[in-house]
Design a protein around this motif. Sequence first.
Motif, PDB file in Angstrom:
ATOM      1  N   ALA A 177      -2.486   7.534   4.452  1.00 13.63           N
ATOM      2  CA  ALA A 177      -1.201   7.630   5.673  1.00 13.63           C
ATOM      3  C   ALA A 177      -0.394   8.020   5.542  1.00 13.63           C
ATOM      4  CB  ALA A 177      -0.391   5.881   5.342  1.00 13.63           C
ATOM      5  N   ASP A 178      -0.206   8.595   4.094  1.00 13.31           N
ATOM      6  CA  ASP A 178       0.559   9.688   4.157  1.00 13.31           C
ATOM      7  C   ASP A 178       0.325  11.178   4.772  1.00 13.31           C
ATOM      8  OD1 ASP A 178       2.276  12.019   3.278  1.00 13.31           O
ATOM      9  OD2 ASP A 178       1.705  11.639   0.919  1.00 13.31           O
ATOM     10  N   GLY A 179      -0.964  11.788   5.033  1.00 13.18           N
ATOM     11  CA  GLY A 179      -1.432  13.020   5.512  1.00 13.18           C
ATOM     12  C   GLY A 179      -1.304  12.414   7.313  1.00 13.18           C
ATOM     13  N   TYR A 180      -1.790  11.064   7.961  1.00 12.05           N
ATOM     14  CA  TYR A 180      -1.051  10.927   8.752  1.00 12.05           C
ATOM     15  C   TYR A 180      -0.566  11.468  10.018  1.00 12.05           C
ATOM     16  CZ  TYR A 180      -0.877   7.850  13.593  1.00 12.05           C
ATOM     17  OH  TYR A 180      -0.244   7.543  14.543  1.00 12.05           O
ATOM     18  N   ALA A 181       1.029  10.449   9.183  1.00  9.56           N
ATOM     19  CA  ALA A 181       2.044  10.762   9.294  1.00  9.56           C
ATOM     20  C   ALA A 181       2.577  12.346   9.324  1.00  9.56           C
ATOM     21  CB  ALA A 181       3.257   9.791   8.141  1.00  9.56           C
ATOM     22  N   ARG A 182       2.274  13.353   8.279  1.00 11.97           N
ATOM     23  CA  ARG A 182       2.703  14.431   8.230  1.00 11.97           C
ATOM     24  C   ARG A 182       1.530  15.058   8.914  1.00 11.97           C
ATOM     25  NH1 ARG A 182       1.243  17.129   2.136  1.00 11.97           N
ATOM     26  NH2 ARG A 182       1.868  14.884   0.982  1.00 11.97           N
ATOM     27  N   THR A 183       0.680  14.499   9.517  1.00 14.35           N
ATOM     28  CA  THR A 183       0.154  15.973  10.733  1.00 14.35           C
ATOM     29  C   THR A 183       0.653  15.042  12.394  1.00 14.35           C
ATOM     30  OG1 THR A 183      -1.335  15.764   9.266  1.00 14.35           O
ATOM     31  CG2 THR A 183      -1.534  16.618  11.950  1.00 14.35           C
ATOM     32  N   SER A 184       0.784  13.625  12.350  1.00 13.74           N
ATOM     33  CA  SER A 184       1.370  13.014  13.852  1.00 13.74           C
ATOM     34  C   SER A 184       2.708  13.200  14.169  1.00 13.74           C
ATOM     35  CB  SER A 184       0.616  12.002  13.936  1.00 13.74           C
ATOM     36  OG  SER A 184       1.368  10.614  13.257  1.00 13.74           O
ATOM     37  N   GLY A 185       4.149  13.397  13.092  1.00 11.82           N
ATOM     38  CA  GLY A 185       4.409  13.238  12.902  1.00 11.82           C
ATOM     39  C   GLY A 185       5.609  11.793  12.985  1.00 11.82           C
ATOM     40  N   ALA A 186       4.660  11.191  13.024  1.00 11.36           N
ATOM     41  CA  ALA A 186       4.273   9.302  13.046  1.00 11.36           C
ATOM     42  C   ALA A 186       5.008   8.413  11.548  1.00 11.36           C
ATOM     43  CB  ALA A 186       3.523   8.585  14.040  1.00 11.36           C
ATOM     44  N   VAL A 187       5.045   7.437  11.882  1.00 10.35           N
ATOM     45  CA  VAL A 187       4.981   7.048  11.132  1.00 10.35           C
ATOM     46  C   VAL A 187       3.537   6.102  10.595  1.00 10.35           C
ATOM     47  CG1 VAL A 187       5.915   4.758   9.486  1.00 10.35           C
ATOM     48  CG2 VAL A 187       7.264   5.799  11.017  1.00 10.35           C
ATOM     49  N   GLY A 188       2.999   6.798   8.660  1.00 10.33           N
ATOM     50  CA  GLY A 188       1.846   5.936   8.743  1.00 10.33           C
ATOM     51  C   GLY A 188       2.179   4.400   8.165  1.00 10.33           C
ATOM     52  N   VAL A 189       1.143   3.734   7.701  1.00 15.64           N
ATOM     53  CA  VAL A 189       0.740   2.727   7.857  1.00 15.64           C
ATOM     54  C   VAL A 189      -0.280   2.417   7.016  1.00 15.64           C
ATOM     55  CG1 VAL A 189       0.500   0.027   8.554  1.00 15.64           C
ATOM     56  CG2 VAL A 189       1.649   1.735   9.986  1.00 15.64           C
ATOM     57  N   SER A 190       0.380   1.395   5.558  1.00 12.48           N
ATOM     58  CA  SER A 190      -0.778   1.615   4.753  1.00 12.48           C
ATOM     59  C   SER A 190      -0.769  -0.461   3.979  1.00 12.48           C
ATOM     60  CB  SER A 190      -1.416   2.303   3.720  1.00 12.48           C
ATOM     61  OG  SER A 190       0.112   2.257   2.734  1.00 12.48           O
ATOM     62  N   THR A 191      -1.635  -0.668   3.869  1.00 16.55           N
ATOM     63  CA  THR A 191      -2.006  -2.209   3.324  1.00 16.55           C
ATOM     64  C   THR A 191      -3.126  -2.243   2.226  1.00 16.55           C
ATOM     65  OG1 THR A 191      -1.763  -4.619   3.249  1.00 16.55           O
ATOM     66  CG2 THR A 191      -3.796  -2.188   4.629  1.00 16.55           C
ATOM     67  N   VAL A 192      -2.191  -2.404   1.277  1.00 19.55           N
ATOM     68  CA  VAL A 192      -2.627  -3.259  -0.539  1.00 19.55           C
ATOM     69  C   VAL A 192      -2.625  -4.519  -0.706  1.00 19.55           C
ATOM     70  CG1 VAL A 192      -3.016  -0.738  -1.170  1.00 19.55           C
ATOM     71  CG2 VAL A 192      -1.259  -2.209  -1.801  1.00 19.55           C
ATOM     72  N   THR A 193      -3.423  -5.293  -1.975  1.00 23.17           N
ATOM     73  CA  THR A 193      -3.161  -6.214  -2.905  1.00 23.17           C
ATOM     74  C   THR A 193      -1.675  -6.092  -3.730  1.00 23.17           C
ATOM     75  OG1 THR A 193      -4.086  -7.545  -3.079  1.00 23.17           O
ATOM     76  CG2 THR A 193      -4.215  -5.757  -4.323  1.00 23.17           C
ATOM     77  N   SER A 194      -1.586  -7.349  -4.274  1.00 22.39           N
ATOM     78  CA  SER A 194      -0.826  -7.391  -5.473  1.00 22.39           C
ATOM     79  C   SER A 194      -0.911  -6.342  -6.537  1.00 22.39           C
ATOM     80  CB  SER A 194      -0.823  -8.868  -5.317  1.00 22.39           C
ATOM     81  OG  SER A 194      -1.388  -9.155  -5.798  1.00 22.39           O
ATOM     82  N   GLY A 195      -0.341  -6.701  -7.453  1.00 24.45           N
ATOM     83  CA  GLY A 195      -1.225  -6.242  -8.914  1.00 24.45           C
ATOM     84  C   GLY A 195      -1.638  -5.158  -8.730  1.00 24.45           C
ATOM     85  N   PRO A 196      -2.482  -4.762 -10.018  1.00 25.69           N
ATOM     86  CA  PRO A 196      -2.869  -3.721  -9.676  1.00 25.69           C
ATOM     87  C   PRO A 196      -3.460  -2.552  -8.390  1.00 25.69           C
ATOM     88  CG  PRO A 196      -5.127  -4.990 -10.167  1.00 25.69           C
ATOM     89  CD  PRO A 196      -3.865  -6.052 -10.118  1.00 25.69           C
ATOM     90  N   GLY A 197      -3.511  -3.852  -7.446  1.00 25.65           N
ATOM     91  CA  GLY A 197      -3.173  -2.875  -5.917  1.00 25.65           C
ATOM     92  C   GLY A 197      -2.268  -2.356  -5.285  1.00 25.65           C
ATOM     93  N   LEU A 198      -1.456  -2.735  -6.107  1.00 30.13           N
ATOM     94  CA  LEU A 198      -0.108  -1.504  -5.936  1.00 30.13           C
ATOM     95  C   LEU A 198       0.185  -0.688  -7.235  1.00 30.13           C
ATOM     96  CD1 LEU A 198       2.234  -0.963  -3.918  1.00 30.13           C
ATOM     97  CD2 LEU A 198       3.452  -3.653  -5.648  1.00 30.13           C
ATOM     98  N   SER A 199      -0.003  -1.200  -8.099  1.00 25.68           N
ATOM     99  CA  SER A 199      -0.005  -0.289  -9.234  1.00 25.68           C
ATOM    100  C   SER A 199      -0.764   1.245  -9.223  1.00 25.68           C
ATOM    101  CB  SER A 199       0.329  -0.855 -10.806  1.00 25.68           C
ATOM    102  OG  SER A 199      -1.374  -0.840 -10.805  1.00 25.68           O
ATOM    103  N   GLN A 200      -1.603   1.235  -8.303  1.00 27.64           N
ATOM    104  CA  GLN A 200      -2.764   1.870  -8.320  1.00 27.64           C
ATOM    105  C   GLN A 200      -1.766   3.523  -7.721  1.00 27.64           C
ATOM    106  OE1 GLN A 200      -5.557   2.873  -9.891  1.00 27.64           O
ATOM    107  NE2 GLN A 200      -6.781   1.176 -10.075  1.00 27.64           N
ATOM    108  N   VAL A 201      -1.584   2.753  -6.525  1.00 30.71           N
ATOM    109  CA  VAL A 201      -0.607   3.469  -5.807  1.00 30.71           C
ATOM    110  C   VAL A 201       0.599   4.373  -6.495  1.00 30.71           C
ATOM    111  CG1 VAL A 201      -1.553   1.882  -4.074  1.00 30.71           C
ATOM    112  CG2 VAL A 201       0.609   2.126  -4.252  1.00 30.71           C
ATOM    113  N   ALA A 202       0.675   4.911  -7.690  1.00 33.05           N
ATOM    114  CA  ALA A 202       1.967   5.235  -7.935  1.00 33.05           C
ATOM    115  C   ALA A 202       1.765   7.014  -7.153  1.00 33.05           C
ATOM    116  CB  ALA A 202       2.206   4.955  -8.949  1.00 33.05           C
ATOM    117  N   THR A 203       1.032   7.506  -7.530  1.00 32.65           N
ATOM    118  CA  THR A 203       1.150   8.904  -7.529  1.00 32.65           C
ATOM    119  C   THR A 203       1.032   9.286  -6.229  1.00 32.65           C
ATOM    120  OG1 THR A 203      -0.185   9.049  -9.424  1.00 32.65           O
ATOM    121  CG2 THR A 203       0.126  10.880  -8.077  1.00 32.65           C
ATOM    122  N   SER A 204       0.549   8.737  -5.006  1.00 34.39           N
ATOM    123  CA  SER A 204       0.438   8.795  -3.978  1.00 34.39           C
ATOM    124  C   SER A 204       1.494   8.506  -3.261  1.00 34.39           C
ATOM    125  CB  SER A 204      -0.753   7.429  -3.768  1.00 34.39           C
ATOM    126  OG  SER A 204      -1.971   8.397  -3.814  1.00 34.39           O
TER     127      SER A 204
END
Length: 550
Positions: free
Chosen positions: A55-82
């Motif tokens: 979603a970050d790469g999409y936003a950088r290239t298109s100029g539009a808002v990127g959209v992503s979705t993950v589940t709770s708990g470890p699904g969310l905690s996994q995304v910290a670096t990104s």
Amino acid sequence: MKGYEAIALAIQHFSDAPVFGVMGNANMLIFAALSAEGDERLVSARHEAAAVAMADGYARTSGAVGVSTVTSGPGLSQVATSLLAAARYRSPQVLISGDAYRRDSARLQAFDQQAFADTCESGFVPIKRVQDIVPAVHEAFARATLESRPVLLSIPEDLQLEEAAPSVEAELQALARPQRAATPAPRDSEVERVVDLLEAAKYPVFIVGRGCRDEETIRAVRELAEHYGALLATSLPAKGRVDDDEWSIGVSGGFAHTGARELLQRADLVVGCAAGLASYTTDKTTLYPSATTIALDLEQTPESAMLGHDVVLGDVAETVPRLLAAARNRSDVRVNFRGSDEQEHLKTLSAEAAATIDERSDGIHPAAVAETLRKSLPIGAQVVLGGGHFWAFAVMGIHKRPDLRWQFSYQFGSIGQTLPVAIGAWYGDPSRRLVVIDGDGSVLMHIQELDTVARYRIPMTLIVANDGAFGAEVHKLRPAGLTDTIATFDAPDFAAIGEAFGGTGIHVKEDAALASALEQNTGLGRFEVLDVRISGEVPSEPFKRWYYGG
């Protein structure tokens, strides 16, 4: 209509972007609702961090808002670096995360999502009542747009099952997609102040940044630089944007060519045009030791304030044409930094890297790989380059290619981001052939996303700069007199890995084989992996300066 259906409907109303995600208990109903609506934009990644990076790469290239979705708990905690990488790039994104059941006494996967968002330098919008879904989704997209950063939109799993208000569709129809307001123009006195500085300068340099988005703005910068006899450069994110200008020295900063550094260190005025003028662009202030520095940008960053940079606030697209008009009223075209000596000096820059290339027993010289890429990369390609040690050779060696569009994944200083960012970038601009260049250690961190590339038939060329090591660490350990074996590995066969995921794989052990592989047409929808064995013995020019004392 259930809450999860209202969420899906609101996403479709406020965005045309692909929805990158990984499903789990707390967001699978949203996935199902998007699928039930026939939403072909749903892109299932193999790892949550990769989905957010896409979603970050999409936003950088298109100029539009990127959209992503993950589940709770470890699904969310996994995304910290990104999430942090996207925040540091000022990349707008709405991340929809499920949360644990509110009435679950165990709450195994519960944690403080707002604190997590704060730590990741992102916004946070919680949905606490089902009737708040539409205004909350609207707020998330508005904040992502206006704050230019990711916003975490959180909805508990049980709330998704509640009945939404019958007025959801009417509420949505009453709300337009959020838009940025026009940026205030700089004051006339500020314009005159910059022109005063330019009139007094003998050795000015203009740095084009990624905020110079359109060709008209870049053309105005070039005309202003021509009027004052200035050299041209770019920040790293804007690499290549003025490569076709004879007075361009390439990237300003640590990746500036040795010969270019000799010129730039004479500068008495540096004008950043929507370009960050922090330590990377100035090579920790060593590149412009005697220059006054002024930034034309939308805001003043904390680092620019600490470094004492002068800042003129305003949209560069409006500021530069006003500067150009004022300059033409004040003076004639100057020679300044565009004399015959400087012209001859610039002609030698392209020969610098080639002069250092020699035969290596442990792989191809990295500068030779960069030179082959310079000559052989497909016309108009979108090139996504990872960080590490090899990237210095690519940044410095692949020059005078204004047709290429570059994207980078270094914003949080993390390797492993490149492949998923590249996937999102392709969705942002599928008209360009996608070429990804990354190191072996970095590619392995999200190697599973080759499955995503295969499933969605993304026509990608992945070039793995394979030295069987964490190259940056190797070239920091060695000059410190420490063993480098802790940073070296028996490299896997990336060509075989590419084939195992459904692509084609090619071993590259010489320059000619690399050029030939790039010229091959593997067919639409089939990706290829080029396992390029490079020498691990050659430090890059920046590393020679920074760590080897050269």
